[in-house]
Write a protein that holds these residues in place. Structure first.
Motif, PDB file in Angstrom:
ATOM      1  N   GLY A  57      67.739  54.429  -8.018  1.00 36.49           N
ATOM      2  CA  GLY A  57      67.542  53.022  -7.700  1.00 36.49           C
ATOM      3  C   GLY A  57      67.322  52.862  -6.210  1.00 36.49           C
ATOM      4  O   GLY A  57      67.439  53.820  -5.438  1.00 36.49           O
ATOM      5  N   GLY A  58      67.013  51.651  -5.805  1.00 35.53           N
ATOM      6  CA  GLY A  58      66.810  51.373  -4.391  1.00 35.53           C
ATOM      7  C   GLY A  58      68.119  51.137  -3.665  1.00 35.53           C
ATOM      8  O   GLY A  58      69.203  51.173  -4.259  1.00 35.53           O
ATOM      9  N   THR A  59      68.022  50.861  -2.370  1.00 31.27           N
ATOM     10  CA  THR A  59      69.199  50.562  -1.574  1.00 31.27           C
ATOM     11  C   THR A  59      69.874  49.297  -2.090  1.00 31.27           C
ATOM     12  O   THR A  59      69.219  48.288  -2.342  1.00 31.27           O
ATOM     13  CB  THR A  59      68.806  50.360  -0.097  1.00 31.27           C
ATOM     14  N   HIS A 102      68.017  54.404 -14.306  1.00 34.58           N
ATOM     15  CA  HIS A 102      67.429  53.680 -13.175  1.00 34.58           C
ATOM     16  C   HIS A 102      68.013  52.277 -13.077  1.00 34.58           C
ATOM     17  O   HIS A 102      68.047  51.531 -14.061  1.00 34.58           O
ATOM     18  CB  HIS A 102      65.903  53.591 -13.316  1.00 34.58           C
ATOM     19  N   LEU A 103      68.482  51.931 -11.885  1.00 33.11           N
ATOM     20  CA  LEU A 103      69.078  50.622 -11.621  1.00 33.11           C
ATOM     21  C   LEU A 103      68.164  49.806 -10.713  1.00 33.11           C
ATOM     22  O   LEU A 103      67.363  50.360  -9.949  1.00 33.11           O
ATOM     23  CB  LEU A 103      70.437  50.776 -10.939  1.00 33.11           C
ATOM     24  N   GLY A 104      68.302  48.505 -10.780  1.00 36.45           N
ATOM     25  CA  GLY A 104      67.513  47.644  -9.913  1.00 36.45           C
ATOM     26  C   GLY A 104      68.252  46.379  -9.545  1.00 36.45           C
ATOM     27  O   GLY A 104      69.233  45.998 -10.194  1.00 36.45           O
ATOM     28  N   ARG A 124      72.604  43.060 -10.201  1.00 32.93           N
ATOM     29  CA  ARG A 124      72.207  44.458 -10.345  1.00 32.93           C
ATOM     30  C   ARG A 124      72.242  44.821 -11.828  1.00 32.93           C
ATOM     31  O   ARG A 124      73.227  44.540 -12.502  1.00 32.93           O
ATOM     32  CB  ARG A 124      73.147  45.360  -9.538  1.00 32.93           C
ATOM     33  N   LYS A 125      71.208  45.478 -12.296  1.00 33.19           N
ATOM     34  CA  LYS A 125      71.119  45.771 -13.726  1.00 33.19           C
ATOM     35  C   LYS A 125      70.571  47.171 -13.970  1.00 33.19           C
ATOM     36  O   LYS A 125      69.840  47.721 -13.140  1.00 33.19           O
ATOM     37  CB  LYS A 125      70.225  44.750 -14.428  1.00 33.19           C
ATOM     38  N   VAL A 126      70.921  47.718 -15.132  1.00 31.45           N
ATOM     39  CA  VAL A 126      70.295  48.939 -15.613  1.00 31.45           C
ATOM     40  C   VAL A 126      68.918  48.556 -16.143  1.00 31.45           C
ATOM     41  O   VAL A 126      68.803  47.729 -17.044  1.00 31.45           O
ATOM     42  CB  VAL A 126      71.134  49.606 -16.717  1.00 31.45           C
ATOM     43  N   LEU A 127      67.887  49.154 -15.572  1.00 31.60           N
ATOM     44  CA  LEU A 127      66.517  48.806 -15.963  1.00 31.60           C
ATOM     45  C   LEU A 127      65.910  49.811 -16.921  1.00 31.60           C
ATOM     46  O   LEU A 127      65.001  49.468 -17.680  1.00 31.60           O
ATOM     47  CB  LEU A 127      65.633  48.683 -14.717  1.00 31.60           C
ATOM     48  N   GLN A 171      64.800  50.219 -22.066  1.00 29.54           N
ATOM     49  CA  GLN A 171      64.028  49.619 -20.981  1.00 29.54           C
ATOM     50  C   GLN A 171      64.339  48.133 -20.877  1.00 29.54           C
ATOM     51  O   GLN A 171      64.586  47.462 -21.886  1.00 29.54           O
ATOM     52  CB  GLN A 171      62.521  49.812 -21.217  1.00 29.54           C
ATOM     53  N   TRP A 172      64.308  47.642 -19.637  1.00 32.44           N
ATOM     54  CA  TRP A 172      64.513  46.222 -19.401  1.00 32.44           C
ATOM     55  C   TRP A 172      63.216  45.475 -19.667  1.00 32.44           C
ATOM     56  O   TRP A 172      62.164  45.839 -19.151  1.00 32.44           O
ATOM     57  CB  TRP A 172      64.962  45.990 -17.960  1.00 32.44           C
TER      58      TRP A 172
END
Length: 396
Positions: free
Chosen positions: A197-199, A338-340, A347-350, A370-371
Motif C-alpha cells: 500500500g501507499g504511505t 493491498h491496502l489503500g 483505510r481499506k483492504v482493496l 477486490q474492492w
C-alpha cells in the motif's frame, strides 16, 4: 500565553536548575512553582494561565517541550513540525495547523537530539536524516541542516495506545468479516503474505492485526528498522531492531544482518516490518528455506506493482537473472494484500491476490477479493492452491 514571559521564565529556570545531576520531576516542579510565585505573583494572570505556564515550563525541561501535549492527545495520529514556527497535526485524517510553536530553533533541535539519543541514534550535519521512535512506540523521522532548509523537520506518527485488532478493523469497515476469517485461516495454515500500500495506508497496523492469528505456541521473530509492532499473546517472541553506525565507532546492523541472524535462532516465522531494498533477497531466501507463514510489508500501488517492486528490491541486493528472481518470488510468496486510503481518509483492504506460480517467464497471480464501488470488498475467485490448508487440517 505571553511567549516572551515564557521565554524569560524558562531562561531563569535553566539558570537555577542544577543540571550536573539527575533531577527528579518533583525537584523541577518545585523550582517552577517557586519561580512563578516570586516572578509573577503581582501579575494579572488567571489561575488557569498559571497552571498552563507551570505545565509548559515542566514540559520544556523534562519532556518534548511544546509537543508533549500533542503526544498525550490520543486523537492526534500524526505530528508534522516544519521548523520551529510551523506545527501541523492530523486528527481523523484531517490536517490542521496548531496554534503553538517552539520558542527557538535551538529548542527544536534539542528535542530532536533528545529523541534520537534515547534510541541510540545519531543526527548531525554529517548524518542529517534519522529514523527513531518514542517510548510509546510512535515512529519518528527527523531531518536537519544542511538537508532541511527551513529549519529542523520532525515528523511523528503516533500509533494507538492499544493495538488495533482485526475485530476493530471490521467495525471500522476496513475489511469484511468474511475476508478476515479467510485471512485467519491462511495465517494459521502458514501462507506467506506481503502487505502492500501507499504511505499512511495502514500497512503496519494491518500487519500487527494479522499477526494475532499466529498460533500462540510458535517462536516468532520480528525484524524492524524501528521497533513499532506490538504483538501480544506470543510468549516465545524475539524482537530485533536495526542499528545505525554512530560517531563512537559503533558498527551498523542492517535489516539484512538481522534476517541472517534470525535464521540461526530457530524461528517458526519471521515478521519483517518493512522491506525497502536488498533485504528482499534475504526475505525470499527465508521464505524458500522452511520459514513459511512469514509476513512483511512494502510500499506498492497495487498487487501487480508489488511484484515489480519485489523484483527491483531483490536486484538491489543480488545480481541474478530476472527469471531466477521471479521464480524465487513465485515459490516463496503465497498471498499479496493491498491496502489503500480512500477519499474520506478511511483505510481499506482493496485487494487480496494469490500468487499462483511461474509460467512463460511471468509470475502468475489471481485476484481473490477486490474492492468494487457500491459493493465494497467482494470475492472474485476461489483459492487455487489449498495444499497448506489441507496439511493444517483447515477448511475454507
Amino acid at each position: 500565553m505571553n511567549r516572551e514571559l515564557f521565554r524569560r521564565l524558562r531562561q531563569m529556570l535553566m539558570e537555577q536548575l542544577d543540571l550536573s545531576r539527575e533531577l527528579s520531576d518533583k525537584e523541577i516542579l518545585d523550582s517552577i512553582d517557586e519561580l512563578i510565585l516570586n516572578q509573577i505573583s503581582d501579575s494579572h494572570l488567571a489561575l488557569k494561565e498559571k497552571v498552563q505556564l507551570r505545565q509548559e515550563l515542566f514540559y520544556s525541561v523534562r519532556k518534548l517541550d511544546v509537543l508533549q501535549e500533542l503526544i498525550e492527545d490520543e486523537t492526534v495520529t500524526e505530528i508534522m513540525v516544519n521548523g520551529p514556527d510551523a506545527i501541523f497535526v492530523e486528527r481523523d485524517g484531517k490536517l490542521t495547523r496548531w496554534h503553538k510553536s517552539f520558542t527557538s530553533r535551538e529548542k527544536l533541535e534539542d528535542v530532536i537530539q533528545q529523541i534520537v539519543g534515547k534510541c541510540n541514534r545519531v543526527v548531525n550535519e554529517s548524518m542529517p536524516i534519522v529514523d527513531a521512535r518514542l517510548e510509546n512506540g510512535a515512529r519518528v523521522n527527523a531531518v536537519i541542516y544542511p538537508v532541511a532548509l527551513n529549519g529542523p523537520i520532525l515528523t511523528i506518527r503516533r500509533f494507538p495506545e492499544h493495538p488495533i485488532t482485526m475485530e476493530k478493523l471490521i467495525s471500522l469497515g476496513s475489511i469484511t468479516r468474511e475476508c478476515a476469517v479467510f485471512l485467519q485461516k491462511l495465517v494459521q495454515a502458514r501462507y506467506s503474505m506481503i502487505i502492500g500500500g501507499g504511505t499512511g495506508s495502514g500497512k503496519t497496523t494491518f500487519l500487527a492485526a494479522l499477526a494475532h492469528y499466529i498460533p500462540k505456541d510458535e517462536r516468532l521473530i520480528t525484524i524492524e528498522d524501528n521497533a513499532e509492532l506490538r504483538i501480544q499473546g506470543i510468549d516465545n517472541l524475539v524482537r530485533l531492531e536495526a542499528k545505525m553506525a554512530n560517531m563512537a565507532g559503533g558498527m551498523s546492523v542492517s535489516i539484512r544482518d538481522l534476517i541472517r541472524c534470525a535464521l540461526r535462532m530457530r524461528p517458526d516465522r519471521i515478521i519483517i516490518g518493512e522491506v525497502r531494498g536488498g533485504e528482499a533477497m534475504d526475505m525470499l531466501q527465508a521464505l524458500n528455506t522452511g520459514h513459511e507463514g512469514s509476513l512483511s510489508t512494502a510500499h506498492a500501488n497495487s498487487s501487480k506493482d508489488m511484484l515489480s517492486r519485489l523484483e527491483t528490491m531483490t536486484l538491489m541486493g543480488v545480481d541474478l537473472p530476472l527469471e531466477a528472481i521471479r521464480r524465487q518470488i513465485a515459490s516463496g510468496v503465497d498471498i499479496l494484500v493491498h491496502l489503500g486510503r480512500m477519499k474520506d481518509k478511511s483505510r481499506k483492504v482493496l485487494e487480496i491476490t494469490e500468487v499462483c506460480g511461474f509460467k512463460d517467464g511471468e509470475i502468475q497471480i489471481r485476484p481473490l477479493y477486490q474492492w468494487q464501488e457500491e459493493k465494497g470488498l467482494v470475492q472474485t475467485a476461489s483459492l487455487l492452491h489449498v495444499e497448506k490448508l489441507k496439511r493444517a487440517g483447515i477448511q475454507l
